[in-house]
Motif scaffolding. Structure first.
Motif, mmCIF file in Angstrom:
data_model
loop_
_atom_site.group_PDB
_atom_site.id
_atom_site.type_symbol
_atom_site.label_atom_id
_atom_site.label_comp_id
_atom_site.label_asym_id
_atom_site.label_seq_id
_atom_site.Cartn_x
_atom_site.Cartn_y
_atom_site.Cartn_z
ATOM 1 N N THR A 33 -13.369 -17.379 5.334
ATOM 2 C CA THR A 33 -13.255 -16.981 6.840
ATOM 3 C C THR A 33 -12.384 -16.033 7.024
ATOM 4 O OG1 THR A 33 -11.311 -18.783 6.893
ATOM 5 C CG2 THR A 33 -13.341 -19.899 7.396
ATOM 6 N N ALA A 34 -11.944 -15.413 6.069
ATOM 7 C CA ALA A 34 -11.147 -13.910 6.128
ATOM 8 C C ALA A 34 -12.004 -13.064 6.790
ATOM 9 C CB ALA A 34 -10.463 -13.649 4.956
ATOM 10 N N THR A 35 -11.474 -12.224 7.634
ATOM 11 C CA THR A 35 -12.507 -11.144 8.416
ATOM 12 C C THR A 35 -11.936 -9.699 7.894
ATOM 13 O OG1 THR A 35 -11.097 -11.304 10.406
ATOM 14 C CG2 THR A 35 -13.043 -12.668 10.406
ATOM 15 N N HIS A 36 -10.942 -9.543 7.550
ATOM 16 C CA HIS A 36 -10.284 -8.232 7.228
ATOM 17 C C HIS A 36 -9.190 -8.129 6.463
ATOM 18 C CE1 HIS A 36 -8.206 -4.271 8.261
ATOM 19 N NE2 HIS A 36 -9.450 -3.903 7.802
ATOM 20 N N THR A 37 -9.074 -7.340 5.420
ATOM 21 C CA THR A 37 -7.880 -7.277 4.591
ATOM 22 C C THR A 37 -7.262 -5.952 4.297
ATOM 23 O OG1 THR A 37 -6.659 -8.302 2.564
ATOM 24 C CG2 THR A 37 -9.205 -7.418 2.259
ATOM 25 N N VAL A 38 -6.150 -5.615 4.104
ATOM 26 C CA VAL A 38 -5.598 -4.402 3.616
ATOM 27 C C VAL A 38 -4.623 -4.706 2.511
ATOM 28 C CG1 VAL A 38 -4.121 -2.547 4.448
ATOM 29 C CG2 VAL A 38 -5.587 -3.360 6.110
ATOM 30 N N LEU A 39 -4.844 -3.902 1.549
ATOM 31 C CA LEU A 39 -3.843 -3.955 0.396
ATOM 32 C C LEU A 39 -2.907 -2.839 0.244
ATOM 33 C CD1 LEU A 39 -2.836 -5.423 -2.219
ATOM 34 C CD2 LEU A 39 -4.683 -4.064 -3.551
ATOM 35 N N ALA A 40 -1.617 -2.933 0.329
ATOM 36 C CA ALA A 40 -0.763 -1.474 0.256
ATOM 37 C C ALA A 40 0.247 -1.985 -0.784
ATOM 38 C CB ALA A 40 -0.030 -1.624 1.707
ATOM 39 N N ARG A 41 0.489 -0.571 -1.599
ATOM 40 C CA ARG A 41 1.623 -0.603 -2.333
ATOM 41 C C ARG A 41 2.822 0.101 -1.805
ATOM 42 N NH1 ARG A 41 -0.520 2.826 -6.908
ATOM 43 N NH2 ARG A 41 0.368 4.571 -5.910
ATOM 44 N N ASP A 42 3.996 -0.389 -2.312
ATOM 45 C CA ASP A 42 5.170 0.181 -1.732
ATOM 46 C C ASP A 42 5.391 1.478 -2.217
ATOM 47 O OD1 ASP A 42 8.062 0.919 -1.227
ATOM 48 O OD2 ASP A 42 8.495 -1.066 -0.986
ATOM 49 N N HIS A 43 5.620 2.640 -1.487
ATOM 50 C CA HIS A 43 5.556 4.118 -1.950
ATOM 51 C C HIS A 43 7.003 4.167 -2.797
ATOM 52 C CE1 HIS A 43 4.743 8.170 -2.036
ATOM 53 N NE2 HIS A 43 6.097 8.536 -1.656
ATOM 54 N N GLN A 44 7.919 3.595 -2.629
ATOM 55 C CA GLN A 44 9.373 3.668 -3.093
ATOM 56 C C GLN A 44 9.340 2.606 -4.539
ATOM 57 O OE1 GLN A 44 11.655 5.966 -2.395
ATOM 58 N NE2 GLN A 44 10.046 6.702 -0.843
ATOM 59 N N ARG A 45 8.729 1.424 -4.209
ATOM 60 C CA ARG A 45 8.640 0.653 -5.535
ATOM 61 C C ARG A 45 7.225 0.373 -5.655
ATOM 62 N NH1 ARG A 45 11.150 -3.836 -1.868
ATOM 63 N NH2 ARG A 45 10.505 -5.136 -3.674
ATOM 64 N N PRO A 46 6.778 1.132 -6.726
ATOM 65 C CA PRO A 46 5.091 1.153 -7.082
ATOM 66 C C PRO A 46 4.565 -0.084 -7.369
ATOM 67 C CG PRO A 46 6.415 2.868 -8.247
ATOM 68 C CD PRO A 46 7.415 2.072 -7.487
ATOM 69 N N GLU A 47 5.680 -1.201 -7.751
ATOM 70 C CA GLU A 47 4.885 -2.651 -8.288
ATOM 71 C C GLU A 47 5.187 -3.547 -7.171
ATOM 72 O OE1 GLU A 47 6.948 -3.476 -12.114
ATOM 73 O OE2 GLU A 47 5.720 -2.107 -13.277
ATOM 74 N N HIS A 48 5.590 -3.199 -6.113
ATOM 75 C CA HIS A 48 5.619 -4.033 -4.876
ATOM 76 C C HIS A 48 4.364 -3.707 -4.233
ATOM 77 C CE1 HIS A 48 7.681 -6.530 -2.101
ATOM 78 N NE2 HIS A 48 7.231 -5.623 -1.044
ATOM 79 N N TYR A 49 3.753 -4.959 -3.849
ATOM 80 C CA TYR A 49 2.633 -4.927 -3.077
ATOM 81 C C TYR A 49 2.405 -5.779 -1.703
ATOM 82 C CZ TYR A 49 0.388 -2.320 -6.922
ATOM 83 O OH TYR A 49 0.011 -1.393 -7.867
ATOM 84 N N VAL A 50 1.700 -5.355 -0.921
ATOM 85 C CA VAL A 50 1.668 -6.344 0.369
ATOM 86 C C VAL A 50 0.111 -6.232 0.760
ATOM 87 C CG1 VAL A 50 2.228 -6.512 2.841
ATOM 88 C CG2 VAL A 50 3.923 -5.690 1.496
ATOM 89 N N SER A 51 -0.321 -7.568 0.798
ATOM 90 C CA SER A 51 -1.806 -7.884 1.266
ATOM 91 C C SER A 51 -1.739 -8.425 2.623
ATOM 92 C CB SER A 51 -2.276 -8.969 0.096
ATOM 93 O OG SER A 51 -3.559 -9.126 0.801
ATOM 94 N N ILE A 52 -2.351 -7.919 3.493
ATOM 95 C CA ILE A 52 -2.639 -8.349 4.848
ATOM 96 C C ILE A 52 -3.791 -8.717 5.273
ATOM 97 C CG2 ILE A 52 -2.221 -7.874 7.537
ATOM 98 C CD1 ILE A 52 -0.538 -5.313 6.372
ATOM 99 N N VAL A 53 -4.029 -10.042 5.448
ATOM 100 C CA VAL A 53 -5.185 -10.723 5.624
ATOM 101 C C VAL A 53 -5.530 -11.407 6.988
ATOM 102 C CG1 VAL A 53 -7.040 -12.439 4.509
ATOM 103 C CG2 VAL A 53 -5.222 -11.590 3.098
#
Length: 98
Positions: A33-53
């Motif tokens: 049922t997810a319609t869209h997702t974005v995966l982003a990596r923190d520019h300052q902390r490259p091992e930190h990610y944020v997924s927006i669903v």
């Protein structure tokens, strides 16, 4: 108006996480049922990610969470994270194209 789930996590296994995401997308085609997702990596902390669903509604997000492939994905994702992921559930109150 919609629902968004934000997932923040730290991982030193980024390629494996991306492969896992691709696998989940393939396994849930036609039923997720997810319609869209974005995966982003923190520019300052490259091992930190944020997924927006994005989902049509909270109810649809909860229905998506009950899919067997989603449960398996969550378990395998936790194994790839360096610390437990943080989940934030958000009701969309405004959505504007800029």
């Amino acid at each position: 108006m919609g629902f968004v789930q934000v997932i923040e996590y730290e991982t030193s296994h980024a390629p494996e996480v991306e492969s896992l995401l691709d696998e989940w997308c393939a396994r849930t085609a036609g039923e997720r049922t997810a319609t869209h997702t974005v995966l982003a990596r923190d520019h300052q902390r490259p091992e930190h990610y944020v997924s927006i669903v994005e989902f049509p509604s909270y109810e649809e997000a909860m229905r998506n969470n009950t899919l067997p492939a989603t449960s398996e994905f969550a378990h395998r994702m936790e194994e790839l994270c360096d610390s437990p992921p943080r989940f934030v559930d958000l009701d969309v109150v405004r959505d504007v194209e800029l």
